[in-house]
Motif scaffolding. Sequence first.
Motif, short mmCIF file in Angstrom:
data_model
loop_
_atom_site.label_atom_id
_atom_site.label_comp_id
_atom_site.label_asym_id
_atom_site.label_seq_id
_atom_site.Cartn_x
_atom_site.Cartn_y
_atom_site.Cartn_z
N TYR A 70 35.02 28.03 -17.46
CA TYR A 70 34.42 26.77 -17.04
C TYR A 70 34.66 25.61 -18.01
O TYR A 70 34.72 24.46 -17.59
CB TYR A 70 32.89 26.95 -16.88
N PRO A 74 34.71 21.55 -16.82
CA PRO A 74 33.38 21.89 -16.31
C PRO A 74 33.01 21.22 -15.00
O PRO A 74 32.19 21.75 -14.24
CB PRO A 74 32.44 21.45 -17.44
N LEU A 75 33.61 20.05 -14.70
CA LEU A 75 33.25 19.36 -13.46
C LEU A 75 34.00 19.91 -12.25
O LEU A 75 33.70 19.54 -11.12
CB LEU A 75 33.52 17.86 -13.61
N PRO A 78 30.90 22.62 -10.72
CA PRO A 78 29.58 22.31 -11.29
C PRO A 78 28.54 23.39 -11.03
O PRO A 78 27.72 23.69 -11.90
CB PRO A 78 29.21 20.98 -10.62
N VAL A 81 28.93 26.08 -13.56
CA VAL A 81 28.44 25.74 -14.91
C VAL A 81 26.93 25.93 -14.98
O VAL A 81 26.41 26.49 -15.95
CB VAL A 81 28.83 24.29 -15.28
N VAL A 148 31.34 11.37 -19.58
CA VAL A 148 31.51 12.58 -18.76
C VAL A 148 30.41 13.57 -19.07
O VAL A 148 29.82 14.18 -18.16
CB VAL A 148 32.90 13.21 -19.02
N LEU A 149 30.11 13.75 -20.35
CA LEU A 149 29.07 14.70 -20.73
C LEU A 149 27.71 14.26 -20.20
O LEU A 149 26.93 15.09 -19.72
CB LEU A 149 29.02 14.82 -22.25
N ASN A 151 27.13 12.58 -17.53
CA ASN A 151 27.12 12.86 -16.10
C ASN A 151 26.91 14.35 -15.85
O ASN A 151 26.17 14.75 -14.93
CB ASN A 151 28.44 12.41 -15.48
N LEU A 152 27.55 15.20 -16.66
CA LEU A 152 27.39 16.65 -16.52
C LEU A 152 25.94 17.06 -16.76
O LEU A 152 25.36 17.83 -15.98
CB LEU A 152 28.31 17.37 -17.51
N ARG A 155 23.77 15.28 -13.70
CA ARG A 155 24.05 15.65 -12.31
C ARG A 155 24.19 17.15 -12.09
O ARG A 155 23.88 17.65 -11.00
CB ARG A 155 25.34 14.96 -11.84
N VAL A 156 24.67 17.87 -13.11
CA VAL A 156 24.95 19.30 -12.94
C VAL A 156 23.87 20.16 -13.57
O VAL A 156 23.39 21.12 -12.96
CB VAL A 156 26.34 19.65 -13.55
#
Length: 427
Positions: A70, A74-75, A78, A81, A148-149, A151-152, A155-156
Amino acid sequence: MATMLLSTHGTNGDVLPFVRIGRELAERGHDVIVMTHSWFADRIEAAGLRHLPIDTAEGYDRHLDDARRYMLDPLKDPDGVLALYRRNGLFELLADEVRMIEAHYRPGETVVVARHTSGIAALMAAELRGVPVALVSVTPHQYVSLPVLGNLFRRVLGQGYDEVFRAFGLRPVRDWAAYLTSVKTQLALWPEWFDAAGQPAPEHVVRCGFVLGDTAEGPVPDWAEPPVLITGGTGQVLHDRFYDVAARACRRIGRKALLVNRHPSFLPESLPDGVEWVPSAPFASVMPHVAAVVHHGGIGTLARALSSATPQVLLAHGVDRPDNAERLDRAGVAEWLPVSRWDEDRAAALLVRALDSAAGGGYRERIAALAADAASGNAVRVVAEHAEALIGTDAVMTRPDPRERLARLTPEQRTRLAAMARARRGV
């Protein structure tokens, strides 16, 4: 004397610099506790420091193996993850780390030095108890990848993080990029020239210099002909073809190689003649005596190679490695290939250029100043001084106000943000 609680996560490149920082702080008279994975217990004990394990050695290896599929992207999956975090109990681990910090916190006497982006427990402790915190980044990518991190995380992984924050009576985080950079003391373990060779860190971040964590030494190798060193680091976030391409490149040009890798599953079914495999090696002793190093682009490996003035060829793929490789390339101190161009012919050609440069191209003379700087040990003293400056500065941390963050944006950033907002609205 203060209690310095060092919190970090990851592999050698993430943990060993903290052990080296811990040694410096202990030599200054502080009580040092390193809060990290059980797998590093021997290294921490050898440094004369106290260890607060956050997992078991078996659990650490299991997580590395599980995360491999992953973490390169990772995106891309999701849901996978989030399942990874749940399966390995990482949200429970975060809660445990917060409680560990609280248990060792003494007002006015404790400072936490935590790894940037993974030091969430330290930030939570700062909110809960006012613990003074310094965040330490080991690679520029930790700042480059913040959007990006963020958002991860939101959102994830947001559901899991929200549960932990609420359990401690804290509001869930909505702006992770701001939260992860919310403390005043932020330290970067790379020098100014490396920072300037790519996207720079924010202005307030202190560029301390490289901290060489792999200080374990062994006997000086006695080789008739110096081999090429091949290493992909100690983690498992690595492209399957890395060792095969590197080993075949050495065979193509007729050079012997020492392949260092603690995960045998990454090795090709059969190694070419002249390539010797060992699970580990003391790079502090080995690196100055090899002809060149072919590696994955890890920050610890490249810093050690620079300090030894050893020519480098990087087969860089995933996470921070391409960014690190680009910076070295722009500075004129390394050769590299992106994964789309990996094959033994191209890798062999770069290796020949690196070896020729070492033999007669003046490589060692050209990077002498950088090598001396990387090996100086000044960086670890700078980190220690900034950590000591936090002793007795306890104050409950408040969340960053989004309006303050907007006020700090440059005109270009404001224009970009407005364009993104219009795109979301379909304007």
